[in-house]
Design a protein around this motif. Structure first.
Motif, PDB file in Angstrom:
ATOM      1  N   ASP A 269       0.828  -1.207   0.000  1.00 39.64           N
ATOM      2  CA  ASP A 269       0.000   0.000   0.000  1.00 39.64           C
ATOM      3  C   ASP A 269       0.861   1.255   0.000  1.00 39.64           C
ATOM      4  O   ASP A 269       0.584   2.222  -0.728  1.00 39.64           O
ATOM      5  N   THR A 270       1.911   1.239   0.844  1.00 39.03           N
ATOM      6  CA  THR A 270       2.801   2.408   0.891  1.00 39.03           C
ATOM      7  C   THR A 270       3.507   2.608  -0.445  1.00 39.03           C
ATOM      8  O   THR A 270       3.572   3.727  -0.983  1.00 39.03           O
TER       9      THR A 270
ATOM     10  N   ALA B 261       2.633   1.493  -3.435  1.00 32.58           N
ATOM     11  CA  ALA B 261       1.696   1.828  -4.512  1.00 32.58           C
ATOM     12  C   ALA B 261       1.280   3.289  -4.414  1.00 32.58           C
ATOM     13  O   ALA B 261       1.155   3.999  -5.442  1.00 32.58           O
ATOM     14  N   ARG B 262       1.060   3.782  -3.209  1.00 30.56           N
ATOM     15  CA  ARG B 262       0.668   5.184  -3.028  1.00 30.56           C
ATOM     16  C   ARG B 262       1.786   6.127  -3.451  1.00 30.56           C
ATOM     17  O   ARG B 262       1.562   7.113  -4.146  1.00 30.56           O
ATOM     18  N   GLU B 263       3.020   5.787  -3.069  1.00 27.23           N
ATOM     19  CA  GLU B 263       4.128   6.680  -3.378  1.00 27.23           C
ATOM     20  C   GLU B 263       4.527   6.623  -4.855  1.00 27.23           C
ATOM     21  O   GLU B 263       5.053   7.594  -5.406  1.00 27.23           O
ATOM     22  N   SER B 264       4.299   5.476  -5.503  1.00 28.23           N
ATOM     23  CA  SER B 264       4.659   5.352  -6.916  1.00 28.23           C
ATOM     24  C   SER B 264       3.505   5.707  -7.841  1.00 28.23           C
ATOM     25  O   SER B 264       3.692   5.782  -9.059  1.00 28.23           O
ATOM     26  N   GLY B 265       2.323   5.886  -7.280  1.00 25.89           N
ATOM     27  CA  GLY B 265       1.172   6.271  -8.077  1.00 25.89           C
ATOM     28  C   GLY B 265       0.548   5.141  -8.873  1.00 25.89           C
ATOM     29  O   GLY B 265      -0.242   5.387  -9.786  1.00 25.89           O
TER      30      GLY B 265
ATOM     31  N   ARG C  71      -2.073   2.238  -9.529  1.00 22.03           N
ATOM     32  CA  ARG C  71      -3.409   1.897  -9.041  1.00 22.03           C
ATOM     33  C   ARG C  71      -3.868   0.524  -9.510  1.00 22.03           C
ATOM     34  O   ARG C  71      -4.413  -0.244  -8.735  1.00 22.03           O
TER      35      ARG C  71
ATOM     36  N   GLY D 299      -3.910  -4.584  -2.676  1.00 23.99           N
ATOM     37  CA  GLY D 299      -4.147  -3.921  -3.951  1.00 23.99           C
ATOM     38  C   GLY D 299      -5.552  -4.116  -4.468  1.00 23.99           C
ATOM     39  O   GLY D 299      -6.521  -4.215  -3.693  1.00 23.99           O
ATOM     40  N   ASP D 300      -5.688  -4.184  -5.775  1.00 21.95           N
ATOM     41  CA  ASP D 300      -6.986  -4.266  -6.442  1.00 21.95           C
ATOM     42  C   ASP D 300      -7.524  -5.696  -6.384  1.00 21.95           C
ATOM     43  O   ASP D 300      -7.032  -6.590  -7.090  1.00 21.95           O
TER      44      ASP D 300
END
Length: 810
Positions: free
Chosen positions: A53-54, A56-60, A62, A147-148
């Motif tokens: 999660d961290t 994915a959020r920092e790398s953008g 989705r 994730g998704d």
């Protein structure tokens, strides 16, 4: 004590927190088994989810998901298991996805955890799975971590759909993979050091059964399957903690520690539990694959039959026996069968199936176990005949017997069978567990039924000959009592019961006597004749001896042993037939042996010859013959030279031989079966040169061997499993001409040299010797006399036995 539930899944968000939580779970006070495995999966999920999660959020990123596959997907994390992870993405930004992957993988590597990883789109994952069966199997256990969730769900649905649509091609491929693995890793239920994962009946087979069930083609028998899988997983967990390594091989030196960690009495109890679990999984595998193959075959044939016949044909049923028919390649009950009223139907079904070479349908076996009444005691003649018919089917009896065992029917028929079921044999000579060895002996005996007048007694004795191994004490002595009770239960009359009991009590008599006694000594042959009692029993005992040895393993039987046993049987048969027995005399020499003795007499020194075994028994090496004028120290000298050249002695025979030259003194003839421990065999000339130097005192053999013996002893001390101490005994009344000493010890470099030296120092002469090595055990017999050639007194013999035992460290 902290429980798994006390560990907050939100805590191990960083490497330090995860590592601490993991150590807590693997601590001595933490619960083992499924709670630990699910706890490891839970905290690992929480940690990886936070990482993902961290990152994915920092790398953008989705459109991505982190998916657990394989063992991690199933939630089967053992202490040293690797993590099988798939980073699934929608393919829109491969650069950002690569950065995301690095930020997830590197913290795992930093903690020293093994990682099997991949980065793919759903389409790529499906394509790789279509090309690689093992990848497809891993994806069948895909589980969403972070994730998704829609990506994971879509992949799972697609992978399962592909698996079911391609079952006709995938399942035969998986079956071939399982067979290749079983051939390579062996059968878990019989191995002394089994691979819990790869061997047949192991964790890989449990995974394969899940895959077959997922295809909707067939499903495994469920009873006991979950418990068996849990047992193997629990043992693997304990093994990982005991070794600190990601190993699946349950080695001998770790078994006691693993047993203790699981709260079991000892390593034997541990192995029995492992074998029982493996047997359950192996049987479920065979049943499931048989059903899968039947269904797939019917799917390919049925459409053509429908087109030809205009409808679904009725299954063909071929009568096999009263109440038993063959249908779809299996033995099933006839429509007229009444299992609740027919006590013999269990054995009749088994015998008919084995004779027809088909398995018994598992549902039929389960039905018989629930409905069939117990046999009366003693059994009726029909039941006894069906048992003999079943055993007489040879190899075809093995799967049928396994089916009966799976439902507890064998123990119901033969209650004492429970004591030997899945019992390990801690002897490298033995290939099988005790129960499987008994069945295999019956299989071997089935091929010898034309050699004996009472094949029924041979087959039953083969099945029972080691039944005493389930109890303390001498298994042959204990087994005689049990076999007598079981033979009476089966319905044999008093005379036949006595014969079966005799065969069980003395099933080792012929091979022990032939390989460890002087057959030229009349006392040897008379003792065997008195024990056996009749020619008919001798005939049966000969066949049982061969069947038992062949069923034990390749090291237990050879053309050499067979010839010795046959020679003994011929001599005993002559005594039982009333033919006069000649006094012991020198055995006839072969032409080659006569040449060697003449040459030794002529030169006054040793003569050495090497030749390949004509019988082609590579395990026994080559034949080494040494002829040397009779003098003190010959035995330890020759044995020491062989040890110095790293030759392993498989068998040996030492005896005096008269030289066919008038007035010549006897020559000692030593015939050895040897094999090179490393590299090639030395040349005969080199062996002779060293032997000459030892005999004339110019070569200090003891000092040359001391370093090797010291290194070997140090290695023994480092072992966690220590061999039993040596044992030296006097065989009373074994010979009228000499005193017989029996030596049983762990085989080791220079062992025979030390024995020979101890006998020389005790002041006795070795009249003859009979040496054999079975696996890691040496079993030797020495015929010794005093200086004037007379047998030793009881007191002298006991003293020599003590001296030899002391020289061996006993």
């Amino acid at each position: 004590m902290a429980s798994v539930a006390d560990i907050d899944p939100a805590e191990p968000s960083g490497p330090g927190g995860y590592a601490a939580a993991r150590l807590q779970l693997l601590g001595a006070d933490s619960p083992s088994g499924p709670p630990r495995r699910s706890g490891l999966s839970r905290i690992t999920d929480a940690w990886l989810s936070a990482l993902f999660d961290t990152a994915a959020r920092e790398s953008g990123v989705r459109g991505a998901a982190l998916v657990a596959v394989g063992g991690y997907g199933r939630g089967e994390l053992s202490p040293r298991s690797d993590l099988d992870l798939l980073l699934l993405h929608d393919g829109r930004d491969s650069g950002a996805v690569a950065a995301l992957a690095d930020r997830v993988w590197y913290p795992v590597w930093d903690l020293g955890i093994a990682l099997d990883h991949s980065v793919r789109t759903p389409g790529e994952a499906r394509k790789v799975a279509g090309d690689d069966l093992k990848v497809h199997l891993g994806l069948l256990d895909a589980r969403h971590v972070a994730g998704d969730p829609g990506l994971t769900a879509g992949l799972r649905t697609a992978v399962l759909t592909d698996w079911r649509n391609r079952a006709a091609g995938r399942l035969p491929e998986l079956r071939a993979l399982c067979r290749e693995r079983a051939q390579r890793a062996g059968e878990l239920q019989y191995l002394l050091e089994p691979d819990l994962k790869e061997a047949h009946g192991g964790l890989r087979d449990a995974t394969a059964l899940r895959a077959v069930a997922a295809s909707w083609v067939a499903d495994a028998p469920r009873e006991g399957l979950a418990t068996a899988r849990r047992t193997l997983l629990d043992v693997r967990d304990a093994l990982h903690l005991a070794t600190g390594r990601a190993t699946d091989r349950l080695a001998l030196q770790e078994q006691d520690q693993v047993a203790e960690a699981l709260g079991l009495l000892d390593a034997d109890v541990l192995l029995r539990q492992v074998y029982e679990a493996a047997r359950t999984l192996a049987y479920a595998s065979e049943v499931t694959w048989r059903e899968a193959e039947r269904v797939l075959a019917s799917r390919s044939v049925r459409p053509r039959l429908k087109a030809l016949l205009g409808g679904r044909p009725a299954p063909e049923r071929t009568p096999l026996a009263d109440g038993v028919v063959e249908q779809d390649g299996e033995a099933v009950l006839a429509r007229t069968a009444r299992p609740e009223k027919d006590a013999v139907l269990v054995l009749r079904t088994a015998a008919a199936a084995a004779q027809a070479g088909v398995p018994v349908n598992p549902h039929v076996v389960r039905q018989l176990a629930k409905a069939a009444p117990p046999l009366p005691v003693p059994w009726p003649a029909a039941a006894r005949e069906e048992l003999v018919t079943l055993l007489g089917a040879a190899e075809a009896a093995v799967p049928v017997w396994a089916a009966l065992e799976a439902e507890g029917l064998v123990t119901r028929l033969l209650p004492d069978w429970e004591r030997v079921r899945c019992r390990p044999q801690r002897n490298p000579v033995h290939t099988w567990t005790v129960d499987r060895h008994l069945v295999e002996t019956a299989v071997r005996a089935a091929g010898m039924t034309r050699r004996v007048g009472r094949p029924d007694l041979l087959l039953v004795a083969a099945l029972l000959h080691d039944i005493g191994k389930g109890w303390p004490g001498d298994h042959a002595v204990v087994g005689e009592t049990i076999a007598r009770d079981l033979a009476e239960r089966i319905g044999f009359d008093a005379v036949d019961v006595d014969v079966i009991a005799t065969l069980v009590r003395h099933h080792l008599l012929l091979v022990d006597t032939a390989t460890r006694r002087d057959l030229d000594d009349p006392a040897t042959v008379r003792a065997v004749a008195e024990t056996v009692g009749s020619s008919a029993t001798l005939e049966l005992l000969h066949a049982l001896t061969e069947a038992d040895a062949l069923a034990t393993g390749p090291a237990a039987w050879s053309a050499w042993r067979a010839s010795l046993v046959a020679d003994l049987v011929q001599r005993v048969g002559a005594v039982l037939a009333g033919q006069p027995q000649a006094e012991a005399g020198p055995a006839a020499l072969s032409a080659e042996q006569e040449r060697l003795t003449v040459e030794a007499h002529r030169t006054g020194g040793p003569v050495v010859a090497l030749r390949a075994r004509e019988e082609g028994d590579a395990a026994l090496g080559v034949e080494l013959s040494v002829a040397v004028p009779d003098q003190p120290g010959v035995l330890p000298a020759v044995a020491g030279v062989l040890a110095m050249h790293r030759l392993t002695v498989r068998t040996a025979e030492i005896r005096p031989a008269d030289v066919p030259v008038e007035g010549a003194e006897p020559v000692l003839l030593l015939v050895w079966r040897v094999a090179a421990a490393y590299g090639r065999l030395p040349e005969a000339a080199r062996l002779r040169a060293d032997l000459v130097r030892v005999l004339d005192g110019s070569l200090d053999l003891s000092s040359r061997l001391a370093e090797r013996e010291k290194a070997y002893a140090a290695g023994v001390r480092r072992r966690s499993v220590q061999p039993p101490p040596p044992r030296v005994t006097v065989a009373a009344s074994a010979s009228r001409h000499a005193t017989v000493l029996e030596v049983r010890a762990q085989d080791a470099p220079g062992l025979l040299h030390r024995i020979g030296r101890a006998l020389e120092e005790a002041g006795v002469r070795v009249r003859s010797a009979h040496v054999s090595t079975l696996g890691a055990s040496a079993v030797d017999a020495f015929y010794v006399t005093g200086g004037a050639g007379e047998p030793l007194t009881a007191r002298e013999a006991a003293g020599v036995a003590r001296e030899v035992g002391a020289a061996l460290g006993g």
